[in-house]
Design a protein around this motif. Structure first.
Motif, PDB file in Angstrom:
ATOM      1  N   UNK A  68      -0.263  11.913  17.036  1.00 61.40           N
ATOM      2  CA  UNK A  68       0.652  11.530  15.956  1.00 61.40           C
ATOM      3  C   UNK A  68       0.305  12.238  14.645  1.00 61.40           C
ATOM      4  N   UNK A  69      -0.944  12.160  14.140  1.00 58.83           N
ATOM      5  CA  UNK A  69      -1.239  12.879  12.899  1.00 58.83           C
ATOM      6  C   UNK A  69      -1.151  14.390  13.042  1.00 58.83           C
ATOM      7  N   UNK A  89       0.835  -1.203   0.000  1.00 59.04           N
ATOM      8  CA  UNK A  89       0.000   0.000   0.000  1.00 59.04           C
ATOM      9  C   UNK A  89       0.870   1.252   0.000  1.00 59.04           C
ATOM     10  N   UNK A  90       1.883   1.282   0.852  1.00 60.90           N
ATOM     11  CA  UNK A  90       2.775   2.440   0.926  1.00 60.90           C
ATOM     12  C   UNK A  90       3.498   2.672  -0.394  1.00 60.90           C
ATOM     13  N   UNK A  91       4.044   1.613  -0.968  1.00 60.43           N
ATOM     14  CA  UNK A  91       4.798   1.752  -2.212  1.00 60.43           C
ATOM     15  C   UNK A  91       3.912   2.261  -3.336  1.00 60.43           C
ATOM     16  N   UNK A  98      -4.359  10.199   5.552  1.00 63.24           N
ATOM     17  CA  UNK A  98      -4.141   9.453   6.779  1.00 63.24           C
ATOM     18  C   UNK A  98      -3.185   8.288   6.680  1.00 63.24           C
ATOM     19  N   UNK A  99      -2.603   8.048   5.505  1.00 61.79           N
ATOM     20  CA  UNK A  99      -1.845   6.813   5.306  1.00 61.79           C
ATOM     21  C   UNK A  99      -0.712   6.638   6.319  1.00 61.79           C
ATOM     22  N   UNK A 100       0.220   7.565   6.339  1.00 63.46           N
ATOM     23  CA  UNK A 100       1.387   7.413   7.219  1.00 63.46           C
ATOM     24  C   UNK A 100       1.010   7.443   8.696  1.00 63.46           C
ATOM     25  N   UNK A 101       0.261   8.452   9.175  1.00 64.30           N
ATOM     26  CA  UNK A 101      -0.091   8.431  10.600  1.00 64.30           C
ATOM     27  C   UNK A 101      -0.949   7.232  10.984  1.00 64.30           C
ATOM     28  N   UNK A 152      -8.347  13.405  11.341  1.00 63.37           N
ATOM     29  CA  UNK A 152      -9.625  12.689  11.248  1.00 63.37           C
ATOM     30  C   UNK A 152      -9.486  11.265  10.707  1.00 63.37           C
ATOM     31  N   UNK A 153      -8.623  11.044   9.720  1.00 61.26           N
ATOM     32  CA  UNK A 153      -8.434   9.698   9.191  1.00 61.26           C
ATOM     33  C   UNK A 153      -7.914   8.757  10.278  1.00 61.26           C
ATOM     34  N   UNK A 154      -6.945   9.211  11.045  1.00 58.96           N
ATOM     35  CA  UNK A 154      -6.367   8.358  12.082  1.00 58.96           C
ATOM     36  C   UNK A 154      -7.368   8.077  13.194  1.00 58.96           C
TER      37      UNK A 154
END
Length: 504
Positions: free
Chosen positions: A421-422, A53-55, A170-173, A120-122
């Motif tokens: 974190x986010x 997913x990250x890549x 929100x991907x990374x956090x 909000x995503x996190x």
């Protein structure tokens, strides 16, 4: 008592008797063999889809950067630079009829929704689970990427970039938060390393993919730049759909665990309830995150160390081209730099986990970055400049990864971490806008001002780490003083509670 049952005992241990960053009051016994076996399953079944997913996300969002022609266009995000900034513009601006600085505006439009929606995503992952929230996000950004290949004007381009930022926010956090809820603090850095490891991979090969698609030329009436978005978007839809099916919703109900292992995860959650907290009164924990000064100091640190990350992605292809190579050859020559960066990232994070400490390694990693940028500023020798990029790459990714891990380790309970974190990441990501102004194309090929600023901000990031260490060390010392005086509670909750020991 079965292996999955828990046993709760009182403990009056001192700070020296416990691992930093843990709660002291509650000691719960779990079967260590079963626990290790259970966590190995998360390494086997959870980390691979997160890596994919990250890549895919890094490749999708860096496509616009791959269309830049040796210019300092803001590349979307501090963790998603396209280091192949020397790719040619193959019809993108002409295809949309762009004028003036409209290309820069399109790229910058990624930021507003991205920065605003990270928190909000996190929080949604905390409330509704990773499977549902990340599933919707990753399929949506894949569709948006493919749709980018069919846009026809400036307004459509802006709308799609805003939407891309909104769904990738929100991907990374979220991933940092998910990792923090499964693995012990001393084991999180090497798992968080996949975030930056994937960035290195996308940096090494993203430009080559763009060049390969460029060689296709016009097919079926669509220009090559459109195929870049269509092909990567379509691939992302398929792979992200598979990853959606593979993701568990929560650690306690993961599909790859048997009944005994699920009970183990529930027992671990009960054991960690003192610092993970319950799901009641989330507004209270949100306020705790918003009023914690350490979150904002960490954001300043991330802001400072993210500017060199942008500088690295912008300057690397330029210095290699200065050696007399073509743009395509320069892409190949970036690979050794990113290989070293990946090796250093793995070594630093594993060392930090082994030491069960973050600060000693955090204090070391900025040094080669500062030295590298000083060399780049002080000499016009291309060989020396290229060697300096190895130094920069060797420290940038490891430092940022360990900073993320350190902040996550020292925020409790879960709801506070899901906000803190986010919040610190999104505030740090404002550096993406700032860095676009310190690398104007007029300063090519050496970018003296940009590299000098990068060296200075990396030094400021190092100073911030020292400040954060002093603040957390002071909190630990005050708590230890109260415990030695026989105080049972300081009236605070989460990481500020008397029993929580900050990881230094």
């Amino acid at each position: 008592m079965s292996k999955s049952e828990i046993k709760i005992d009182s403990s009056n241990t001192s700070t020296s008797d416990v691992s930093p960053g843990v709660i002291q009051e509650v000691a719960i016994e779990l079967d260590p063999v079963l626990e290790r076996r259970t966590l190995r399953k998360f390494d086997k079944y959870l980390l691979p889809p997160l890596t994919i997913i990250l890549l895919l996300a890094y490749l999708d969002r860096s496509n616009l950067g791959a269309l830049a022609n040796n210019s300092a266009i803001p590349y979307e995000h501090t963790l998603t630079l396209d280091p192949s900034g020397n790719a040619k513009v193959f019809g993108f601006e002409d295809g949309l009829g762009l004028k003036g600085n409209q290309f820069n505006v399109i790229s910058t439009c990624f930021y507003p929704a991205y920065v605003v929606l990270e928190t909000p995503w996190t929080m949604a992952v905390k409330r509704y689970g990773a499977k549902h929230v990340l599933g919707v996000a990753m399929v949506s950004w894949s569709v948006i990427t493919m749709c980018t290949g069919f846009m026809h004007n400036y307004g459509q381009a802006i709308a799609l970039r805003v939407l891309l930022g909104a769904f990738e926010a929100g991907l990374v956090p979220c991933i940092v938060f998910i990792i923090s809820t499964i693995w012990a603090r001393e084991d999180q850095a090497k798992r968080n390393a996949i975030i930056y490891g994937c960035n290195c991979l996308s940096g090494a090969f993203g430009g080559l993919i763009a060049f390969a698609i460029e060689s296709m030329g016009t097919r079926l009436g669509l220009e090559a730049w459109r195929w870049l978005f269509i092909i990567e978007g379509a691939a992302s839809i398929g792979l992200c759909g598979i990853c959606w099916l593979l993701l568990p919703n929560t650690a306690e109900d993961a599909w790859f665990l048997n009944a005994e292992e699920k009970q183990m995860m529930r027992a671990r959650k009960h054991r960690d309830i003192a610092h993970r907290g319950n799901d009641e009164n989330p507004l209270k924990y949100t306020k705790m995150a918003l009023t914690d000064v350490n979150v904002y100091l960490a954001a300043i640190c991330l802001f400072c160390c993210s500017i060199p990350l942008f500088g690295f992605g912008t300057f690397l292809p330029t210095i290699i081209k200065g050696l007399g190579y073509t743009s395509l050859q320069a892409n190949y020559l970036t690979i050794p730099v990113y290989v070293l960066a990946t090796i250093t990232l793995a070594t630093a994070t594993c060392t930090s986990d082994w030491l069960k400490r973050r600060v000693p390694v955090l204090l070391v990693m900025p040094v080669p970055v500062i030295v590298g940028y000083i060399i780049a500023c002080s000499t016009a020798n291309h060989a020396a400049g290229y060697a300096a990029m190895f130094l920069c790459g060797g420290g940038i990714y490891a430092f940022n990864c360990l900073l993320l891990t350190w902040v996550s380790n020292n925020l409790a309970p879960d709801y506070k971490r899901s906000v803190g974190v986010p919040l610190f990441i999104c505030l740090g990501n404002i550096s993406g806008i700032a860095s676009s102004n310190i690398y104007p194309s007029a300063d090519a090929p050496r970018y003296l001002v940009g590299n000098a600023v990068s060296a200075a901000t990396e030094f400021l990031a190092l100073a911030c780490v020292v400040g954060m260490w002093w603040a957390l060390r002071s909190r630990n010392a005050e708590k230890e003083r109260l415990r030695e005086a026989g105080v049972e509670s300081n009236g605070k909750e989460g990481d500020k509670a008397l029993g929580f020991v900050y990881n230094l």
